[in-house]
Write a protein that holds these residues in place. Structure first.
Motif, short mmCIF file in Angstrom:
data_model
loop_
_atom_site.label_atom_id
_atom_site.label_comp_id
_atom_site.label_asym_id
_atom_site.label_seq_id
_atom_site.Cartn_x
_atom_site.Cartn_y
_atom_site.Cartn_z
N LEU A 195 -34.27 45.16 63.96
CA LEU A 195 -35.10 46.25 63.46
C LEU A 195 -35.47 45.95 62.02
CD1 LEU A 195 -36.10 49.07 64.52
CD2 LEU A 195 -34.28 50.07 63.11
N VAL A 196 -36.76 45.83 61.76
CA VAL A 196 -37.22 45.46 60.42
C VAL A 196 -38.29 46.42 59.94
CG1 VAL A 196 -36.69 43.01 60.80
CG2 VAL A 196 -38.98 43.89 61.34
N ASN A 197 -38.50 46.45 58.62
CA ASN A 197 -39.58 47.25 58.05
C ASN A 197 -40.83 46.39 57.88
OD1 ASN A 197 -39.03 45.68 55.81
ND2 ASN A 197 -38.07 47.34 54.64
N ASP A 198 -41.83 46.96 57.24
CA ASP A 198 -43.09 46.25 57.10
C ASP A 198 -42.94 44.95 56.30
OD1 ASP A 198 -44.35 48.19 58.53
OD2 ASP A 198 -45.07 49.30 56.77
N ALA A 199 -41.94 44.90 55.43
CA ALA A 199 -41.72 43.69 54.63
C ALA A 199 -40.86 42.68 55.37
CB ALA A 199 -41.05 44.06 53.31
N GLY A 200 -40.46 43.00 56.61
CA GLY A 200 -39.64 42.10 57.40
C GLY A 200 -38.15 42.18 57.08
N ARG A 201 -37.76 43.17 56.27
CA ARG A 201 -36.35 43.29 55.91
C ARG A 201 -35.60 44.01 57.03
NH1 ARG A 201 -33.90 46.16 50.42
NH2 ARG A 201 -31.70 45.82 50.95
N PRO A 202 -34.50 43.43 57.52
CA PRO A 202 -33.77 44.05 58.62
C PRO A 202 -32.96 45.27 58.16
CG PRO A 202 -32.64 42.08 57.91
CD PRO A 202 -33.92 42.13 57.14
N LEU A 203 -32.74 46.18 59.08
CA LEU A 203 -31.92 47.36 58.80
C LEU A 203 -30.46 47.00 59.08
CD1 LEU A 203 -31.43 50.20 57.99
CD2 LEU A 203 -32.32 51.01 60.17
N GLU A 204 -29.71 46.83 58.01
CA GLU A 204 -28.30 46.48 58.10
C GLU A 204 -27.50 47.51 57.31
OE1 GLU A 204 -28.90 41.62 58.31
OE2 GLU A 204 -28.37 42.59 56.41
N LEU A 205 -26.45 48.01 57.92
CA LEU A 205 -25.65 49.08 57.32
C LEU A 205 -24.17 48.68 57.28
CD1 LEU A 205 -27.23 52.11 59.21
CD2 LEU A 205 -27.69 51.43 56.84
N ARG A 214 -33.83 56.17 73.01
CA ARG A 214 -35.31 56.18 72.99
C ARG A 214 -35.81 57.11 71.90
NH1 ARG A 214 -34.91 56.04 78.79
NH2 ARG A 214 -35.17 58.31 78.88
N ARG A 215 -35.18 58.28 71.79
CA ARG A 215 -35.59 59.22 70.73
C ARG A 215 -35.32 58.63 69.36
NH1 ARG A 215 -33.18 63.51 67.72
NH2 ARG A 215 -34.77 65.05 67.08
N ALA A 216 -34.16 57.98 69.19
CA ALA A 216 -33.84 57.36 67.91
C ALA A 216 -34.88 56.30 67.55
CB ALA A 216 -32.45 56.75 67.96
N MET A 217 -35.31 55.53 68.53
CA MET A 217 -36.29 54.48 68.26
C MET A 217 -37.64 55.08 67.84
SD MET A 217 -36.81 51.34 67.91
CE MET A 217 -35.44 50.50 68.71
N ARG A 218 -38.01 56.21 68.46
CA ARG A 218 -39.27 56.88 68.08
C ARG A 218 -39.20 57.33 66.62
NH1 ARG A 218 -38.86 59.32 73.21
NH2 ARG A 218 -38.13 61.28 72.26
N LEU A 219 -38.07 57.91 66.23
CA LEU A 219 -37.91 58.38 64.85
C LEU A 219 -37.95 57.21 63.87
CD1 LEU A 219 -35.09 60.98 65.53
CD2 LEU A 219 -37.29 61.51 64.47
N LEU A 220 -37.31 56.11 64.23
CA LEU A 220 -37.33 54.94 63.36
C LEU A 220 -38.73 54.36 63.25
CD1 LEU A 220 -34.02 53.32 64.64
CD2 LEU A 220 -34.40 54.22 62.33
N GLY A 221 -39.47 54.40 64.35
CA GLY A 221 -40.86 53.94 64.32
C GLY A 221 -41.69 54.79 63.38
#
Length: 611
Positions: free
Chosen positions: A430-440, A412-419
């Motif tokens: 999980l995507v940014n404003d441009a709709g690009r997913p977070l892939e690592l 939950r804390r991690a999600m808040r930080l990502l938000g």
């Protein structure tokens, strides 16, 4: 912090250091030199405190390396040489005591002399010093070695050479180096450069030497035989020039050392269990507890020894490449650290037996202290307050999970930080404003010594998927890994940085921003921090131990609060499984514990004691 302020701050620091160290220009030659204060051992010391001067000579040990080799010259960039070679076949002007934070005693040099500011250093060679072919070590050999390695040798030697203003003979057995910048460590580093024979390389380029071009050394051992990629056989030189030196008494006791090479750590460990190797080091506490109950141990033929130490934890973990978005955002890095459920991972893979690293210098007096920065540490950091990440001045602690597999609070804390960093979950991703997913992608080397890394990443990938993050694990062979790591072709990768009680110029290579984007840089995270650079400057210019400790603790804060690495467990003790006939000075362990100075250097065979 503006660049002009930073330059002014550094210049003021250098001027302050020179002022504080102002003293008579010359001191008397001495048998040793310490970073701060006098050496602990007197001129007439009998042996190093962790060596047994009465240890018997003789016998043979066989050790194993994972991987291969295509060179026997560890002083150049070309090829891969067995790591043991440099320490067993070659010597330096001064030798290090591993029972002191940073002190050197005369080896090839009988004495050392410097001024109070350490702007120069002068060495006097021992008249009896010889290469393994019997020829004397000359001032000309030493000067050539500094110049050749500084210009054509491995890059690790070139940083020091850039700081040498001049090097010259000052007598038949004397030479002096003068430095071009204020750095108290340089006088000691000069004493630790390997010395090679100039005549061997007359008319040849040392940087282009092949496998058969084995550099001539002055050390206790010589390369007797080898087969490319399979083994190297070292023989103790019966005519070794330094065998009666106090610094060497009780060391290098085995007549023969054989290094065998294996494709992976599993095969190496099986060879040990089968009696083909004399010892192995074990880095996994869980394996140590559960996999060393084979028959030879039960019969007492194999002994399990634990070697404590007092050195810093260093940093072992998964480093994040800040050259790539979104890892350049500290909030994303903090989220990834928070999502790594160390307590659960540690319990699953090591039975909770290995404590976590809490900072780069944790476990030592150099580690940052809990809570807000105080005193001299705070004074050093305050000029950079505007650029420091949250927690640097206030105090930073790694997130702690509840130990359950779900780690709901941590996620939950991690999600808040990502938000906060602009990432949101849409349709399970999980995507940014441009709709690009977070892939690592995490890059791992196929190496049994860090086999746990893959298991850790499997657990981690499942946790990240609950955040909508896709983690791909890529395991590649050693050659591919070296190339990709050198080009920073990864999002995350495994990193191990061993740190000593006397950190110095190497810190620039680990964390300095000047060469962060140069291929092959040791600065894997790509950090660029003026504060870190200034703390390293303060360390190197500190006129006393107290100032040095304060600067290192300040650097530890900058590194830890930078959230560059997901730390895993520390190696609190050294674990060595060995044949029962091998022994060491049990009651006189060095503060650095196990290392290249320990096994095989001060071990011996008990069966030779009565011969």
């Amino acid at each position: 912090m503006a660049p002009d302020f930073f330059s002014t701050w550094r210049a003021a620091l250098a001027a302050l250091a020179l002022g504080l160290t102002a003293a008579p220009a010359r001191a008397e030659p001495t048998h040793g030199i310490a970073m701060y204060g006098p050496p602990a051992l007197p001129p007439d010391f009998v042996s190093l405190p962790y060596a047994n001067p009465d240890a018997s000579k003789g016998g043979r040990i066989v050790t194993g390396n994972v991987g291969s080799f295509d060179s026997l010259n560890p002083f150049i960039l070309r090829g891969t040489a067995p790591w043991q070679i440099a320490h067993l076949t070659h010597e330096t002007l001064m030798g290090r005591s591993f029972d002191e934070p940073f002190t050197l005693y005369g080896l090839l040099a009988e004495s050392v002399e410097t001024d109070a500011a350490r702007s120069w250093v002068e060495f006097t060679l021992r008249e009896e010093a010889r290469f393994s072919d019997g020829t004397p070590v000359t001032v000309e050999d030493v000067i050539w070695s500094f110049e050749a390695l500084g210009t054509r040798g491995h890059p690790r030697y070139r940083g020091f050479w850039d700081k040498v203003a001049s090097i010259e003979a000052t007598g038949p057995r004397k030479l002096r180096l003068t430095f071009n910048e204020t750095d108290r460590e340089l006088a000691l580093l000069a004493g630790m450069r390997p010395i090679l024979q100039k005549a061997q390389w007359q008319g040849r380029d040392i940087a282009e030497g092949g496998l058969a071009d084995v550099p001539l050394g002055t050390g206790p051992y010589v390369v007797e035989e080898y087969e490319a990629g399979r083994f190297v056989y070292l023989r103790r030189d019966p005519d070794y020039w330094g065998r009666d030196l106090a610094f060497r008494r009780g060391t290098h006791n085995f007549d023969e050392i054989r290094i065998e090479f294996y494709g992976d750590d599993t095969v190496l460990k099986e060879a040990f269990k089968g009696g083909l190797l004399s010892y192995v080091r074990e880095f996994n506490a869980e394996a140590w507890a559960n996999q060393y109950d084979f028959p030879a141990v039960e019969r007492g033929e194999i002994v399990l020894s634990e070697i404590p130490h007092r050195k810093p934890s260093g940093m072992t973990g998964f480093v994040m490449n800040t050259r790539r978005a979104p890892l350049d955002d500290w909030r994303v890095r903090e989220a990834l650290i928070t999502a790594f459920n160390f307590e659960h991972v540690n319990d699953t893979l090591t039975g909770g037996r290995q404590p976590r690293i809490t900072s780069y210098f944790s476990g030592s007096e150099l580690g940052m202290r809990p809570g807000p920065a105080e005193g001299r540490v705070r004074e050093l950091l305050l000029p950079f307050a505007d650029s420091l990440l949250p927690g640097t001045l206030q105090g930073y602690d790694l997130p702690v999970s509840d130990g359950t597999a779900r780690n709901r609070k941590g996620l939950r804390r991690a999600m808040r930080l990502l938000g906060e960093a602009g990432w949101q979950v849409r349709e399970g991703r999980l995507v940014n404003d441009a709709g690009r997913p977070l892939e690592l992608t995490v890059l791992l080397q196929q190496d049994g010594l860090i086999a746990q890394a893959g298991a850790m990443m499997d657990i981690y990938a499942r946790a990240l998927s609950r955040l909508g993050i896709a983690l791909t694990i890529e395991s590649v062979d050693k050659a591919q890994y070296a190339e990709r790591a050198a080009q920073f072709d990864f999002d995350l990768t495994m990193m191990r940085r061993s740190l000593s009680l006397s950190p110095g110029n190497e810190q620039r290579f680990y964390w300095g921003g000047d060469h962060a984007d140069e291929p092959g840089s040791r600065n894997l995270m790509g950090m660029r921090s003026e504060a870190a650079g200034a703390m390293i400057d303060a360390m190197l210019a500190a006129p006393d131990r107290a100032g040095f400790v304060a600067a290192t603790r300040a650097l530890d804060r900058v590194l830890s609060a930078g959230r560059y690495v997901i730390p895993i467990h520390r190696y609190a003790v050294g674990r060595i499984a060995h044949k029962a006939d091998l022994t060491y000075p049990v009651d006189n362990l060095p503060i650095y514990g196990d290392g290249i100075h320990f096994l095989p250097t001060v071990w011996w065979e008990k069966k030779n004691d009565n011969q």
